[in-house]
Each structure stands twice: as structure tokens, then as C-alpha cells.
Write a protein that holds these residues in place. Structure first.
Motif, short mmCIF file in Angstrom:
data_model
loop_
_atom_site.label_atom_id
_atom_site.label_comp_id
_atom_site.label_asym_id
_atom_site.label_seq_id
_atom_site.Cartn_x
_atom_site.Cartn_y
_atom_site.Cartn_z
N UNK A 47 9.74 -0.98 -1.97
CA UNK A 47 9.99 -0.59 -0.58
C UNK A 47 10.68 0.77 -0.48
N UNK A 48 11.76 1.01 -1.24
CA UNK A 48 12.37 2.36 -1.17
C UNK A 48 11.41 3.47 -1.59
N UNK A 49 10.55 3.21 -2.57
CA UNK A 49 9.60 4.24 -2.98
C UNK A 49 8.57 4.49 -1.88
N UNK A 50 8.14 3.43 -1.21
CA UNK A 50 7.23 3.62 -0.07
C UNK A 50 7.86 4.55 0.97
N UNK A 55 2.96 -8.00 -11.79
CA UNK A 55 2.86 -8.17 -10.34
C UNK A 55 3.30 -6.90 -9.63
N UNK A 56 4.42 -6.32 -10.06
CA UNK A 56 4.91 -5.12 -9.41
C UNK A 56 3.98 -3.93 -9.65
N UNK A 57 3.32 -3.87 -10.82
CA UNK A 57 2.33 -2.82 -11.04
C UNK A 57 1.18 -2.96 -10.05
N UNK A 77 -1.54 -1.42 -4.78
CA UNK A 77 -2.02 -1.85 -3.47
C UNK A 77 -1.24 -1.23 -2.30
N UNK A 78 0.05 -1.00 -2.50
CA UNK A 78 0.92 -0.64 -1.38
C UNK A 78 1.33 0.83 -1.35
N UNK A 79 1.05 1.58 -2.40
CA UNK A 79 1.45 2.99 -2.45
C UNK A 79 0.29 3.85 -2.93
N UNK A 80 0.57 5.12 -3.08
CA UNK A 80 -0.44 6.05 -3.60
C UNK A 80 -0.34 6.18 -5.12
N UNK A 81 0.29 5.23 -5.78
CA UNK A 81 0.52 5.33 -7.23
C UNK A 81 -0.78 5.38 -8.01
N UNK A 107 -3.14 -13.08 -8.27
CA UNK A 107 -2.96 -11.66 -7.99
C UNK A 107 -4.22 -10.85 -8.30
N UNK A 108 -5.27 -11.53 -8.67
CA UNK A 108 -6.55 -10.89 -8.96
C UNK A 108 -7.62 -11.96 -8.99
#
Length: 311
Positions: free
Chosen positions: A201-204, A227-229, A234-238, A276-277
């Protein structure tokens, strides 16, 4: 008992080995080369050497004989990551009837034969080891890579994540960087909800765009860190860089612990099925696959981190 538990197939069901001294070397597979990547001071000359055999058994035979102790329901990367951990346990070689006589080939193509015994000395890295291998005993640290205007974050463990993440984002507030690199390649799991709260969330909220955020993954990225990867994808531009993750995204996780009454051994049984997949997916694959070679390691290179810094 460990073989019985491994037969269930998932990486969260196992009999925990009691803490005992281990062999004073640590290995990693680079392709077909099983290489010493860390060693105690007395054996530091072995760093970079390739293991050829243990006792009378070629290393490929030893690897195959370890499979009965490794859950086979995850994927090939998980098997490779788990096998190098087992090779450090003297009791495992004893159970296989293999003498702890290790035959290596060093950089000069000279054979070295060493009989190793267990010890508790700290393991050292090569003098020219890449940034990602520094501070191996710290769960979370970060460094500003000035020449690339980047901040590199080594995230090995979820222990103390709240305080560590607060330090990271305060440092980024005081000295912003053009790119942020999160390294999950040595993270074996923890609490993915904490990862979401204190990192994702902070990185977003930083508003990083494509080409500014990179997440490094590999065979030792497991459980919560997998899971966090996936969350970052899914949630960022990573951009995910490295090897396929060492776990199936559709499978059983969460450790349910109990104690065997006769032996006192601690046993973990997976308690929850996560999706998760897709059910048939063998792994979660990076956007940019990069495999580190034996030659890379000997040269002190980390091509995965190099790509993220230079992309």
C-alpha cells in the motif's frame, strides 16, 4: 518421518528438523553446477568451487536420492532450493549411507577433496560478492545505489516488517529515487497481510510508473513472499525479474503446528487452500526471466539485479 511428511506433497507440510550443527558450507544450483556460495572461515577457499561428488556418489545421484525428503507437489525450483538445505545436514547423509567426503572442482580446474564435519561458525561470502549477498543475517535492509538513482531493498524476512518499512519510506521521503527495487529472492515467507499493509500500500501511494518499480523473484521466493510478488504484479506497475517462483500459486499453505507425543518432534501441516493462480500453473513466472550462471557468481555478478538497475 520426514519422508512420510514429504510424501503429502506440499511445502507447508513437513517434520521440522531439530536444530543441530550443520556442514560449514552453503550451496546453490546454477544450471547443472552445484556451487559453494558461502563457507565458514576455515573453508572459505571453497567458495566458487563446484561440487562433483559426496562419498562415492556423483552429485546428480545424491540430488536424486534426496527427492524422497522433498515435497514433490510444488515445482522444480522448490526442489532445487530445498535440496541445498538438506545437503547441509549431516544426519541426512548418514541416513543415505554417504560418507561426508566432498569432492570439489575449483576455478583452476583442480580437484579438492575435503572431509567436512558439522560446525556452528558463521558463514562468510566471497570478497567480491554482489550487493544482494551482503548482510545475509539481516531480515530487511536497503541501500541507495547512487549511480543508478535507485534504492535497493533486500527483504528476506517479515520479522519486524512494520518498523523496517517505516524506516524505508522515511528514507525515501528524505531522498527520493528514480527507481525502487524489492528483492524477494531469499524470502521464504511469513505474513502476506503484513506485506500488503506495510509495503504494497505505501508503495502504491508513491505513484511509481512503469520502469520505476522492480520486484526480484526466484526459487526461494515462497509462501507469503510469493503472494506479495503476485500482489505487486496485479496492483502496481512493478516488473518482476528473475527465475520462476519456487511454489505453486494454487495450493495449500499456512502452517498448522503440532507435536508428536513420543518423539517430541514438531510437525507442520498445511491448513488452507489458496487460489492465487490457475489450478494447473506450476509457478508464477516473472516478466523478465534471467538465470544466474556459475560464471556470473564466480565473477561477482548478479545479472538479475543488474538488469533491474539498467532497464
Amino acid at each position: 518421518m520426514r519422508g512420510i511428511a514429504a510424501g503429502i506433497g506440499d511445502g507447508h507440510t513437513f517434520v521440522a528438523a531439530p536444530p543441530r550443527p550443520r556442514f560449514p558450507v552453503e550451496f546453490c544450483w546454477f544450471g547443472d553446477d552445484l556451487t559453494v556460495v558461502r563457507a565458514a572461515a576455515a573453508e572459505r577457499k571453497l567458495i566458487g568451487a563446484r561440487l562433483l561428488a559426496i562419498g562415492e556418489q556423483p552429485v546428480a545421484v545424491v540430488q536424486s536420492r534426496l527427492n524422497w525428503l522433498i515435497p514433490q507437489g510444488e515445482n522444480d525450483g522448490y526442489v532445487l532450493a530445498r535440496s541445498v538445505e538438506l545437503l547441509r545436514e549431516p544426519e541426512v547423509l548418514t541416513a543415505l549411507g554417504i560418507e561426508p567426503v566432498f569432492r570439489f572442482l575449483d576455478a583452476a580446474e583442480t580437484e579438492i577433496v575435503v572431509t567436512l564435519g558439522p560446525g556452528e561458525e558463521p558463514l562468510l561470502i566471497a570478497e567480491h560478492a554482489p550487493l544482494s549477498m551482503h548482510r545475509m543475517d539481516e531480515p530487511f535492509w536497503f541501500s541507495h545505489v547512487a549511480e543508478h538513482d535507485a534504492v535497493y531493498v533486500q527483504f528476506r524476512s517479515y520479522g519486524g516488517l512494520e518498523a523496517n518499512a517505516i524506516r524505508l519510506f522515511e528514507a525515501l521521503r528524505q531522498r527520493p529515487a528514480r527507481r525502487l527495487i524489492i528483492d524477494l529472492r531469499q524470502n521464504g515467507g511469513g505474513n502476506f497481510l503484513a506485506g500488503r499493509q506495510w509495503l504494497l500500500v505505501p508503495i502504491e501511494l508513491l505513484g511509481l510508473v512503469a520502469g520505476q518499480l522492480f520486484v526480484l523473484v526466484g526459487r526461494r521466493t515462497f509462501s507469503a513472499s510469493m503472494v506479495n510478488a503476485i500482489d505487486f504484479r496485479r496492483e502496481t506497475e512493478a516488473i518482476l525479474v528473475g527465475e520462476p517462483i519456487g511454489a505453486r500459486p494454487y495450493g495449500y499453505q499456512e502452517n498448522g503446528w503440532f507435536t508428536l507425543p513420543g518423539s517430541g518432534l514438531q510437525v507442520s501441516a498445511a491448513t488452507r487452500l489458496y487460489r492465487f493462480g490457475s489450478e494447473g500453473a506450476d509457478s508464477f513466472h516473472p516478466d523478465q526471466r534471467i538465470d544466474t550462471s556459475h560464471a556470473d557468481f564466480v565473477a561477482g555478478r548478479d545479472p538479475v539485479l543488474e538488469w533491474a538497475l539498467g532497464a
